[in-house]
Motif scaffolding. Sequence first.
Motif, PDB file in Angstrom:
ATOM      1  N   GLY A 200     153.775 -10.256 117.643  1.00 44.63           N
ATOM      2  CA  GLY A 200     154.635 -10.938 116.687  1.00 44.63           C
ATOM      3  C   GLY A 200     156.072 -11.073 117.143  1.00 44.63           C
ATOM      4  O   GLY A 200     156.664 -12.151 117.050  1.00 44.63           O
ATOM      5  N   GLU A 201     156.641  -9.976 117.688  1.00 40.48           N
ATOM      6  CA  GLU A 201     158.054 -10.012 118.067  1.00 40.48           C
ATOM      7  C   GLU A 201     158.311 -11.046 119.167  1.00 40.48           C
ATOM      8  O   GLU A 201     159.351 -11.706 119.187  1.00 40.48           O
ATOM      9  N   VAL A 202     157.335 -11.208 120.069  1.00 39.27           N
ATOM     10  CA  VAL A 202     157.514 -12.165 121.162  1.00 39.27           C
ATOM     11  C   VAL A 202     157.325 -13.601 120.649  1.00 39.27           C
ATOM     12  O   VAL A 202     158.107 -14.499 120.980  1.00 39.27           O
ATOM     13  N   LEU A 203     156.323 -13.806 119.800  1.00 39.11           N
ATOM     14  CA  LEU A 203     156.119 -15.147 119.251  1.00 39.11           C
ATOM     15  C   LEU A 203     157.318 -15.576 118.403  1.00 39.11           C
ATOM     16  O   LEU A 203     157.740 -16.736 118.437  1.00 39.11           O
ATOM     17  N   THR A 204     157.874 -14.621 117.644  1.00 36.09           N
ATOM     18  CA  THR A 204     159.057 -14.935 116.836  1.00 36.09           C
ATOM     19  C   THR A 204     160.209 -15.379 117.729  1.00 36.09           C
ATOM     20  O   THR A 204     160.904 -16.357 117.434  1.00 36.09           O
ATOM     21  N   ALA A 205     160.392 -14.666 118.837  1.00 33.62           N
ATOM     22  CA  ALA A 205     161.475 -15.027 119.761  1.00 33.62           C
ATOM     23  C   ALA A 205     161.264 -16.437 120.308  1.00 33.62           C
ATOM     24  O   ALA A 205     162.205 -17.236 120.393  1.00 33.62           O
ATOM     25  N   ILE A 206     160.011 -16.747 120.658  1.00 34.78           N
ATOM     26  CA  ILE A 206     159.732 -18.078 121.217  1.00 34.78           C
ATOM     27  C   ILE A 206     159.933 -19.163 120.149  1.00 34.78           C
ATOM     28  O   ILE A 206     160.477 -20.235 120.422  1.00 34.78           O
ATOM     29  N   LYS A 207     159.530 -18.841 118.934  1.00 36.03           N
ATOM     30  CA  LYS A 207     159.699 -19.804 117.842  1.00 36.03           C
ATOM     31  C   LYS A 207     161.187 -20.113 117.617  1.00 36.03           C
ATOM     32  O   LYS A 207     161.569 -21.270 117.403  1.00 36.03           O
ATOM     33  N   GLU A 208     162.016 -19.075 117.703  1.00 38.84           N
ATOM     34  CA  GLU A 208     163.452 -19.293 117.535  1.00 38.84           C
ATOM     35  C   GLU A 208     164.004 -20.212 118.620  1.00 38.84           C
ATOM     36  O   GLU A 208     164.866 -21.054 118.365  1.00 38.84           O
ATOM     37  N   LEU A 209     163.498 -20.030 119.843  1.00 43.10           N
ATOM     38  CA  LEU A 209     163.939 -20.912 120.929  1.00 43.10           C
ATOM     39  C   LEU A 209     163.524 -22.354 120.645  1.00 43.10           C
ATOM     40  O   LEU A 209     164.282 -23.291 120.898  1.00 43.10           O
ATOM     41  N   ALA A 210     162.318 -22.516 120.103  1.00 43.12           N
ATOM     42  CA  ALA A 210     161.844 -23.863 119.766  1.00 43.12           C
ATOM     43  C   ALA A 210     162.753 -24.481 118.706  1.00 43.12           C
ATOM     44  O   ALA A 210     163.113 -25.659 118.791  1.00 43.12           O
ATOM     45  N   GLU A 211     163.131 -23.666 117.718  1.00 40.78           N
ATOM     46  CA  GLU A 211     163.985 -24.183 116.651  1.00 40.78           C
ATOM     47  C   GLU A 211     165.377 -24.536 117.165  1.00 40.78           C
ATOM     48  O   GLU A 211     166.036 -25.428 116.628  1.00 40.78           O
ATOM     49  N   GLU A 212     165.798 -23.817 118.220  1.00 39.52           N
ATOM     50  CA  GLU A 212     167.091 -24.146 118.826  1.00 39.52           C
ATOM     51  C   GLU A 212     167.034 -25.433 119.613  1.00 39.52           C
ATOM     52  O   GLU A 212     168.066 -25.941 120.051  1.00 39.52           O
ATOM     53  N   GLY A 213     165.828 -25.896 119.868  1.00 38.77           N
ATOM     54  CA  GLY A 213     165.705 -27.169 120.562  1.00 38.77           C
ATOM     55  C   GLY A 213     165.311 -27.079 122.023  1.00 38.77           C
ATOM     56  O   GLY A 213     165.355 -28.080 122.738  1.00 38.77           O
ATOM     57  N   TRP A 214     164.935 -25.879 122.493  1.00 37.14           N
ATOM     58  CA  TRP A 214     164.473 -25.777 123.881  1.00 37.14           C
ATOM     59  C   TRP A 214     163.189 -26.571 124.057  1.00 37.14           C
ATOM     60  O   TRP A 214     162.319 -26.575 123.180  1.00 37.14           O
ATOM     61  N   THR A 215     163.057 -27.223 125.195  1.00 40.28           N
ATOM     62  CA  THR A 215     161.844 -27.964 125.521  1.00 40.28           C
ATOM     63  C   THR A 215     160.887 -27.012 126.233  1.00 40.28           C
ATOM     64  O   THR A 215     161.311 -26.293 127.139  1.00 40.28           O
ATOM     65  N   MET A 216     159.635 -26.969 125.799  1.00 40.28           N
ATOM     66  CA  MET A 216     158.725 -26.032 126.463  1.00 40.28           C
ATOM     67  C   MET A 216     157.277 -26.485 126.530  1.00 40.28           C
ATOM     68  O   MET A 216     156.812 -27.273 125.716  1.00 40.28           O
ATOM     69  N   VAL A 217     156.613 -25.956 127.552  1.00 36.82           N
ATOM     70  CA  VAL A 217     155.160 -26.107 127.679  1.00 36.82           C
ATOM     71  C   VAL A 217     154.594 -24.698 127.659  1.00 36.82           C
ATOM     72  O   VAL A 217     155.025 -23.847 128.427  1.00 36.82           O
ATOM     73  N   MET A 218     153.646 -24.467 126.750  1.00 35.57           N
ATOM     74  CA  MET A 218     153.147 -23.103 126.589  1.00 35.57           C
ATOM     75  C   MET A 218     151.631 -23.087 126.545  1.00 35.57           C
ATOM     76  O   MET A 218     151.010 -23.810 125.768  1.00 35.57           O
ATOM     77  N   VAL A 219     151.063 -22.269 127.427  1.00 36.10           N
ATOM     78  CA  VAL A 219     149.624 -22.011 127.370  1.00 36.10           C
ATOM     79  C   VAL A 219     149.432 -20.854 126.409  1.00 36.10           C
ATOM     80  O   VAL A 219     150.093 -19.819 126.539  1.00 36.10           O
ATOM     81  N   THR A 220     148.568 -21.018 125.414  1.00 34.45           N
ATOM     82  CA  THR A 220     148.394 -19.918 124.458  1.00 34.45           C
ATOM     83  C   THR A 220     147.040 -19.989 123.772  1.00 34.45           C
ATOM     84  O   THR A 220     146.399 -21.045 123.718  1.00 34.45           O
ATOM     85  N   HIS A 221     146.600 -18.840 123.311  1.00 37.87           N
ATOM     86  CA  HIS A 221     145.412 -18.796 122.449  1.00 37.87           C
ATOM     87  C   HIS A 221     145.796 -18.498 121.007  1.00 37.87           C
ATOM     88  O   HIS A 221     144.932 -18.289 120.164  1.00 37.87           O
ATOM     89  N   GLU A 222     147.113 -18.468 120.734  1.00 40.71           N
ATOM     90  CA  GLU A 222     147.593 -18.177 119.378  1.00 40.71           C
ATOM     91  C   GLU A 222     147.622 -19.492 118.590  1.00 40.71           C
ATOM     92  O   GLU A 222     148.630 -20.194 118.559  1.00 40.71           O
ATOM     93  N   LEU A 223     146.498 -19.809 117.950  1.00 37.64           N
ATOM     94  CA  LEU A 223     146.398 -21.110 117.283  1.00 37.64           C
ATOM     95  C   LEU A 223     147.347 -21.216 116.091  1.00 37.64           C
ATOM     96  O   LEU A 223     147.878 -22.289 115.804  1.00 37.64           O
ATOM     97  N   ALA A 224     147.555 -20.087 115.394  1.00 44.49           N
ATOM     98  CA  ALA A 224     148.463 -20.126 114.244  1.00 44.49           C
ATOM     99  C   ALA A 224     149.871 -20.509 114.697  1.00 44.49           C
ATOM    100  O   ALA A 224     150.567 -21.294 114.050  1.00 44.49           O
ATOM    101  N   PHE A 225     150.254 -19.965 115.837  1.00 48.87           N
ATOM    102  CA  PHE A 225     151.560 -20.298 116.411  1.00 48.87           C
ATOM    103  C   PHE A 225     151.613 -21.776 116.780  1.00 48.87           C
ATOM    104  O   PHE A 225     152.566 -22.491 116.445  1.00 48.87           O
TER     105      PHE A 225
END
Lengths: 270, 221
Positions: A200-225
């Motif tokens: 959770g703590e890592v996904l939250t950090a990544i979500k905050e970066l997304a909200e800040e507007g960072w462009t990203m490509v992410m491989v993940t199995h976290e479908l909720a994310f």
Amino acid sequence: MSPTDPTPPRSGDDGRGASGGRVLTVSGLRKSFGGNQVLKSIDLAVDQGQVLTLIGPSGSGKTTVLRCLNGLEVPDAGTVAFRGGPTVDFGGQVKRRQLMALRDRSAMVFQHYNLFPHMTVLQNIIEGPVQVQKRPKAEVVHEAEELLARMGLAGKRNDYPAQLSGGQQQRVGIVRALALRPSLLLFDEPTSALDPELVGEVLTAIKELAEEGWTMVMVTHELAFAREVASEVVFMDGGVVVERGHPDVVLRNPRQERTRQFVHRLLNPF
Amino acid sequence: MDVDWGLFWSSLWPITRAGLLGTIPLALISFALGLLIALAVALMRISGNRVLAGAARAYVSVIRGTPLLVQLFVIFYGLPSVGLVIDPWPSAIIAFSLNVGGYAAEVIRASILSVPKGQWEAGHTIGMSRGKTLQRIILPQAARVSVPPLSNTFISLVKDTSLASLILVTELFRKAQEIAAFSQEFMLLYLEAALVYWVFCLVLSSGQSHLERRLGRHVAH
Ligand SMILES: Nc1ncnc2c1ncn2[C@@H]1O[C@H](COP(=O)(O)OP(=O)(O)O)[C@@H](O)[C@H]1O
Ligand SMILES: [Mg+2]
């Protein structure tokens, strides 16, 4: 982008700001290992501020896509173009210089963090900006401390990676990538090596970066994310893109049977 | 057996002095040069270049497959017959450096390969070239792994420098031989030489532990 932001974009061209415009265009990407064709003509496009998530079964080529974008793997064919950088055509002879230029545009966050164990947290972060980008050390240290504080890692600057939890190590890995001021952040299953309570703590950090507007490509199995954060979900299987689109479509009402099966299996493991 | 303690004490300093001025500098200089050779040879072996790797493998094979004493004699007594005369000290340094180079190359190669591949990739992703990644990321980690085996190589070298007495280098053992020949007290003098070597090696071993602790700082406590 907030006015107090400690990391002003490099010539107005780093990974943030939802101003639109294409950051990355990939077309016809192919890669084989020996006789094993792992990528069979992959096309991708990522706009400024977008979060593209790559999903798919193990061995479908997701990691290989990221590695090709970061110049860790040399594709057999296809073109990769970053905004403000050269278009690299892997069909012809590719020079090492072009690969390095490609690498400068993106920064990778690894599944197993890959922090440098012989360096402190701070040294891990400033190594690239100071040693490679030759930016002034004082400025880079200041920026690193701001980023650490934002990631909840204030006070950890002098620790060695082995002294940190997995979640802390991965957040350092993210800060190390951010400090390079890339146009694009690449995440390869950033939470799959973590104990469940640290995801959770890592996904939250990544979500905050997304909200800040960072462009990203992410491989993940976290479908909720993916459902909550992704602008686009790309489902790969067997080295091809099977389906792509808005997360509400791909994850809730996929058009392809293979996508439906994969999503169903991930949501109902037994 | 009566022990001539007077001779023991009066010869202790001359022997120790020959160790400090002969054995130790000989070992230190040869080891430093040997490590440079070893690093170059190790990098040749992992370079992926077939010619370089082959040359490096041949070098290591010859050094490890022939006695050090023979290597020493080829350089000091053999080369003059092809017109190349080298003094005792340089001859010893050349022989010992080449010898350390052969053994330490394998240690260094193995410790470079023991660093996980992900460390190379992390170096590349922050923009480093291969050379820079090697220098800043890989070698510091390899160094920690290689301290114990390289310390053993160094301690062996300190003892092996006694062979230099056979090519007229004034070091610890040659000094003991001279005093023994003069006084005819062979047992006493050779045991005394052994004792001084032993003390040197004890000191070096404690230096090794210190170095391991220092380089191991970042490992989980
Ligand atoms: N360096 C490599 N050498 C040989 N085969 C590889 C290499 N890297 C990946 N592969 C193969 O490529 C396929 C796709 O791998 P990968 O991109 O890691 O898939 P994913 O990340 O989707 O699980 C797998 O079959 C894998 O075994
Ligand atoms: Mg993978």
